[in-house]
Design an enzyme around this catalytic site. Structure first.
Site, PDB file in Angstrom:
ATOM      1  N   ARG A  75       0.838  -1.206   0.000  1.00  0.00           N
ATOM      2  CA  ARG A  75       0.000   0.000   0.000  1.00  0.00           C
ATOM      3  C   ARG A  75       0.871   1.254   0.000  1.00  0.00           C
ATOM      4  O   ARG A  75       1.731   1.428   0.856  1.00  0.00           O
ATOM      5  CB  ARG A  75      -0.916   0.009   1.228  1.00  0.00           C
ATOM      6  CG  ARG A  75      -1.990   1.106   1.173  1.00  0.00           C
ATOM      7  CD  ARG A  75      -2.910   1.051   2.383  1.00  0.00           C
ATOM      8  NE  ARG A  75      -3.499  -0.264   2.566  1.00  0.00           N
ATOM      9  CZ  ARG A  75      -4.542  -0.738   1.884  1.00  0.00           C
ATOM     10  NH1 ARG A  75      -5.110   0.025   0.948  1.00  0.00           N
ATOM     11  NH2 ARG A  75      -5.014  -1.946   2.119  1.00  0.00           N
ATOM     12  N   GLU A  77       0.410  -7.826  -3.831  1.00  0.00           N
ATOM     13  CA  GLU A  77      -0.804  -7.029  -4.031  1.00  0.00           C
ATOM     14  C   GLU A  77      -0.474  -5.544  -3.989  1.00  0.00           C
ATOM     15  O   GLU A  77       0.193  -5.080  -3.073  1.00  0.00           O
ATOM     16  CB  GLU A  77      -1.819  -7.366  -2.928  1.00  0.00           C
ATOM     17  CG  GLU A  77      -2.972  -6.403  -2.806  1.00  0.00           C
ATOM     18  CD  GLU A  77      -3.739  -6.562  -1.501  1.00  0.00           C
ATOM     19  OE1 GLU A  77      -4.357  -5.577  -1.064  1.00  0.00           O
ATOM     20  OE2 GLU A  77      -3.703  -7.663  -0.910  1.00  0.00           O
ATOM     21  N   THR A  85      -7.863  -3.611  -2.414  1.00  0.00           N
ATOM     22  CA  THR A  85      -8.849  -2.555  -2.169  1.00  0.00           C
ATOM     23  C   THR A  85      -9.707  -2.328  -3.411  1.00  0.00           C
ATOM     24  O   THR A  85      -9.987  -1.206  -3.816  1.00  0.00           O
ATOM     25  CB  THR A  85      -8.181  -1.241  -1.703  1.00  0.00           C
ATOM     26  OG1 THR A  85      -7.140  -1.536  -0.756  1.00  0.00           O
ATOM     27  CG2 THR A  85      -9.190  -0.342  -0.999  1.00  0.00           C
ATOM     28  N   LYS A  89     -10.485 -13.637   2.709  1.00  0.00           N
ATOM     29  CA  LYS A  89      -9.611 -12.727   3.436  1.00  0.00           C
ATOM     30  C   LYS A  89     -10.313 -12.305   4.727  1.00  0.00           C
ATOM     31  O   LYS A  89     -11.245 -11.510   4.700  1.00  0.00           O
ATOM     32  CB  LYS A  89      -9.310 -11.507   2.566  1.00  0.00           C
ATOM     33  CG  LYS A  89      -8.606 -10.355   3.280  1.00  0.00           C
ATOM     34  CD  LYS A  89      -8.538  -9.146   2.368  1.00  0.00           C
ATOM     35  CE  LYS A  89      -8.073  -7.905   3.119  1.00  0.00           C
ATOM     36  NZ  LYS A  89      -8.028  -6.711   2.248  1.00  0.00           N
ATOM     37  N   GLY A 119      -3.138  -7.192  11.673  1.00  0.00           N
ATOM     38  CA  GLY A 119      -2.741  -7.568  13.021  1.00  0.00           C
ATOM     39  C   GLY A 119      -2.108  -8.940  13.131  1.00  0.00           C
ATOM     40  O   GLY A 119      -2.046  -9.513  14.224  1.00  0.00           O
ATOM     41  N   GLY A 155       0.881  -6.325   5.428  1.00  0.00           N
ATOM     42  CA  GLY A 155       0.994  -4.978   4.898  1.00  0.00           C
ATOM     43  C   GLY A 155       2.150  -4.209   5.502  1.00  0.00           C
ATOM     44  O   GLY A 155       3.290  -4.326   5.058  1.00  0.00           O
TER      45      GLY A 155
END
Length: 202
Positions: free
Chosen positions: A10, A33, A62, A122, A152, A172
């Site tokens: 991201r 991703e 997303t 997911k 997390g 991420g």
């Protein structure tokens, strides 16, 4: 070995994405991703798909609409990840022969996703669902369903999630944050792969 780890980049930029992708693959991660709220995400996906062809699967994250699925088609990306369970997104993804990984948090969402042909679920955000929540939901899922814990999760709790029925993870900020060097990403990715492999073997 094939590892069910999705590296989530991201905020990555096109001018850095190839070096970071190479670092991830070199560390042993084969699914990458690029979330669509990153700068020029489709360009980054195209760069990765061309540079890592045959070495990694590249997808968009997303993804919220069928139109975004259409935009991904033709970039070289091969899978779609969403934060929610939108049957229209799943249906369009499968119609274009791409992998579908919708976000789920309840049994209803899980079974809706499965009925529409999702390739993996997911569980997001995983820290809210918890290992006990996943273990309970796992009992009503079809045998062999792929389940990814995202949000997390990390090397310190991979084993707990495996024990609860997770088959993989999306990572991420634990693997990439905007501005991070490819060398740092490689170091983080190697630590994650080592922890994953260790948990799989126990």
């Amino acid at each position: 070995m094939s590892r069910e780890i999705i590296a989530i980049l991201r905020g990555v930029k096109p001018d850095e994405v190839q070096d970071i992708g190479d670092a991830l693959v070199d560390a042993g991660i084969g699914m990458i991703e690029v979330p669509l709220n990153s700068p020029d995400p489709f360009r980054s996906i195209g760069i990765l798909a061309e540079a890592l062809s045959g070495r990694a699967r590249i997808g968009a994250g997303t993804v919220l609409t069928p139109e975004e699925v259409n935009a991904l088609n033709g970039t070289g990306g091969t899978f779609v990840v969403s934060p929610d369970c939108n049957p229209a997104v799943i249906d369009r993804t499968k119609a274009l022969n791409m992998g579908s990984y919708p976000g789920v948090a309840t049994p209803t969402e899980c079974l809706t996703a499965v009925r529409h042909g999702a390739d993996g679920l997911k569980f997001f955000p995983a820290f809210l669902i918890g290992v006990k929540g996943l273990a309970a939901i796992r009992t009503i899922l079809p045998q062999g369903a792929l389940t990814y814990a995202v949000g997390g999760v990390g090397p310190d709790n991979f084993q707990d999630w495996f024990d609860a029925g997770a088959t993989g993870f999306g990572i991420g900020t634990g693997i990439y944050q905007p501005g991070m060097s490819a060398m740092t990403v490689h170091k983080r990715a190697r630590a994650i792969v080592a922890a994953y492999d260790g948990a799989v073997k126990t």
